[in-house]
Motif scaffolding. Structure first.
Motif, PDB file in Angstrom:
ATOM      1  N   ARG A   1       0.907  -1.127  -0.036  1.00  0.00           N
ATOM      2  CA  ARG A   1       0.045  -0.043   0.120  1.00  0.00           C
ATOM      3  C   ARG A   1       0.965   1.205   0.003  1.00  0.00           C
ATOM      4  NH1 ARG A   1      -1.451   3.953   3.145  1.00  0.00           N
ATOM      5  NH2 ARG A   1      -0.406   2.849   5.077  1.00  0.00           N
ATOM      6  N   LYS A   2       2.015   1.248   0.985  1.00  0.00           N
ATOM      7  CA  LYS A   2       2.778   2.230   0.819  1.00  0.00           C
ATOM      8  C   LYS A   2       3.593   2.616  -0.394  1.00  0.00           C
ATOM      9  CE  LYS A   2       3.847   2.406   5.697  1.00  0.00           C
ATOM     10  NZ  LYS A   2       4.641   1.917   6.721  1.00  0.00           N
ATOM     11  N   MET A   3       4.109   1.512  -1.282  1.00  0.00           N
ATOM     12  CA  MET A   3       4.598   1.499  -2.298  1.00  0.00           C
ATOM     13  C   MET A   3       3.697   2.194  -3.333  1.00  0.00           C
ATOM     14  SD  MET A   3       6.936  -2.075  -2.463  1.00  0.00           S
ATOM     15  CE  MET A   3       6.931  -2.121  -4.004  1.00  0.00           C
ATOM     16  N   GLU A   4       2.500   1.682  -3.276  1.00  0.00           N
ATOM     17  CA  GLU A   4       1.358   1.879  -4.507  1.00  0.00           C
ATOM     18  C   GLU A   4       1.325   3.754  -3.962  1.00  0.00           C
ATOM     19  OE1 GLU A   4      -0.760   2.380  -7.646  1.00  0.00           O
ATOM     20  OE2 GLU A   4       0.709   0.690  -7.284  1.00  0.00           O
ATOM     21  N   GLU A   5       1.291   4.076  -3.067  1.00  0.00           N
ATOM     22  CA  GLU A   5       0.826   5.416  -2.819  1.00  0.00           C
ATOM     23  C   GLU A   5       2.247   6.305  -3.167  1.00  0.00           C
ATOM     24  OE1 GLU A   5       0.425   6.075   1.547  1.00  0.00           O
ATOM     25  OE2 GLU A   5      -1.540   5.263   1.734  1.00  0.00           O
ATOM     26  N   GLU A   6       3.415   5.914  -3.110  1.00  0.00           N
ATOM     27  CA  GLU A   6       4.449   6.666  -3.522  1.00  0.00           C
ATOM     28  C   GLU A   6       4.631   6.574  -5.068  1.00  0.00           C
ATOM     29  OE1 GLU A   6       7.957   4.674  -2.153  1.00  0.00           O
ATOM     30  OE2 GLU A   6       7.681   5.096  -0.038  1.00  0.00           O
ATOM     31  N   ARG A   7       4.165   5.601  -5.777  1.00  0.00           N
ATOM     32  CA  ARG A   7       4.267   5.526  -7.159  1.00  0.00           C
ATOM     33  C   ARG A   7       2.960   6.509  -7.817  1.00  0.00           C
ATOM     34  NH1 ARG A   7       3.631  -0.713  -6.903  1.00  0.00           N
ATOM     35  NH2 ARG A   7       5.876  -1.263  -7.178  1.00  0.00           N
ATOM     36  N   GLU A   8       1.663   6.562  -6.937  1.00  0.00           N
ATOM     37  CA  GLU A   8       0.627   7.238  -7.277  1.00  0.00           C
ATOM     38  C   GLU A   8       1.213   9.190  -7.155  1.00  0.00           C
ATOM     39  OE1 GLU A   8      -2.439   8.711  -9.038  1.00  0.00           O
ATOM     40  OE2 GLU A   8      -1.817   6.694  -9.076  1.00  0.00           O
ATOM     41  N   LYS A   9       2.254   8.982  -6.045  1.00  0.00           N
ATOM     42  CA  LYS A   9       2.331  10.420  -5.836  1.00  0.00           C
ATOM     43  C   LYS A   9       3.467  11.064  -7.085  1.00  0.00           C
ATOM     44  CE  LYS A   9       4.520  12.721  -2.055  1.00  0.00           C
ATOM     45  NZ  LYS A   9       5.437  12.757  -0.971  1.00  0.00           N
ATOM     46  N   MET A  10       4.296   9.980  -7.615  1.00  0.00           N
ATOM     47  CA  MET A  10       5.052  10.178  -8.686  1.00  0.00           C
ATOM     48  C   MET A  10       4.436  10.468  -9.971  1.00  0.00           C
ATOM     49  SD  MET A  10       8.282   7.532  -7.812  1.00  0.00           S
ATOM     50  CE  MET A  10       8.919   7.831  -9.369  1.00  0.00           C
ATOM     51  N   ARG A  11       3.320   9.627  -9.955  1.00  0.00           N
ATOM     52  CA  ARG A  11       2.570   9.686 -11.301  1.00  0.00           C
ATOM     53  C   ARG A  11       1.739  11.073 -11.475  1.00  0.00           C
ATOM     54  NH1 ARG A  11      -0.009   4.478  -9.663  1.00  0.00           N
ATOM     55  NH2 ARG A  11       1.297   2.853 -10.424  1.00  0.00           N
ATOM     56  N   GLN A  12       1.431  11.723 -10.190  1.00  0.00           N
ATOM     57  CA  GLN A  12       0.664  12.766 -10.201  1.00  0.00           C
ATOM     58  C   GLN A  12       1.607  13.983 -10.307  1.00  0.00           C
ATOM     59  OE1 GLN A  12      -2.714  13.206  -9.684  1.00  0.00           O
ATOM     60  NE2 GLN A  12      -2.204  15.195 -10.322  1.00  0.00           N
TER      61      GLN A  12
END
Length: 153
Positions: free
Chosen positions: A69-80
């Motif tokens: 979940r944390k890794m996906e949050e970080e990825r989503e932050k980078m995507r944004q």
């Protein structure tokens, strides 16, 4: 990290102990290793070991889910950040699709008999299926007429 290693060691130890106990039971050496073992004590120990093993597995699964979940949050932050930099609008379709799927496919909502019947009815209303059913009915009627006229002697 130390807690994860302790839990992993505990899971491995419990799994090995359970394996050895089942192997000894299979071979018939139950009392040979431990002396005059008490069956009720052994069962209690096995049940306790199984509970501990299940708890260790559950803890490990929770840690894994939290990590992902944390890794996906970080990825989503980078995507944004990339979307903002290049002024790319976010696709909402993917978000809706993810929300529609439950976390665990075994926990999805089961279809009621009414829903299943409605789906079957929709399938029957398909044009190809209607045509196929009509042809099958006509062929069966012709077959029965021919069989009734021809008598084997």
């Amino acid at each position: 990290m130390a807690r994860a290693a302790d839990t992993t060691r505990r899971m491995l130890r419990l799994t090995c102990n359970g394996f050895l106990n089942s192997l000894l039971r299979h071979v018939g050496c139950r009392g040979a290793v431990g002396g005059d073992g008490d069956d009720s004590d052994d069962k209690e120990k096995e049940e306790e070991a199984e509970r501990e093993r299940q708890e260790a597995i559950r803890e490990a699964e929770e840690r894994r889910k939290e990590k992902h979940r944390k890794m996906e949050e970080e990825r989503e932050k980078m995507r944004q950040e990339i979307r903002d930099k290049y002024k790319i609008p976010k696709k909402e379709e993917m978000v809706e699709q993810q929300q529609a799927e439950p976390d665990n496919p075994l926990m999805r909502k089961k279809k009621t008999p009414e829903e299943l019947a409605a789906e079957a009815e929709l399938e029957d209303q398909d044009e190809f299926t209607k045509l196929k059913n009509t042809i099958e009915t006509q062929v069966n009627e012709l077959k029965s007429q021919i069989e009734s006229k021809c008598v084997m002697q």
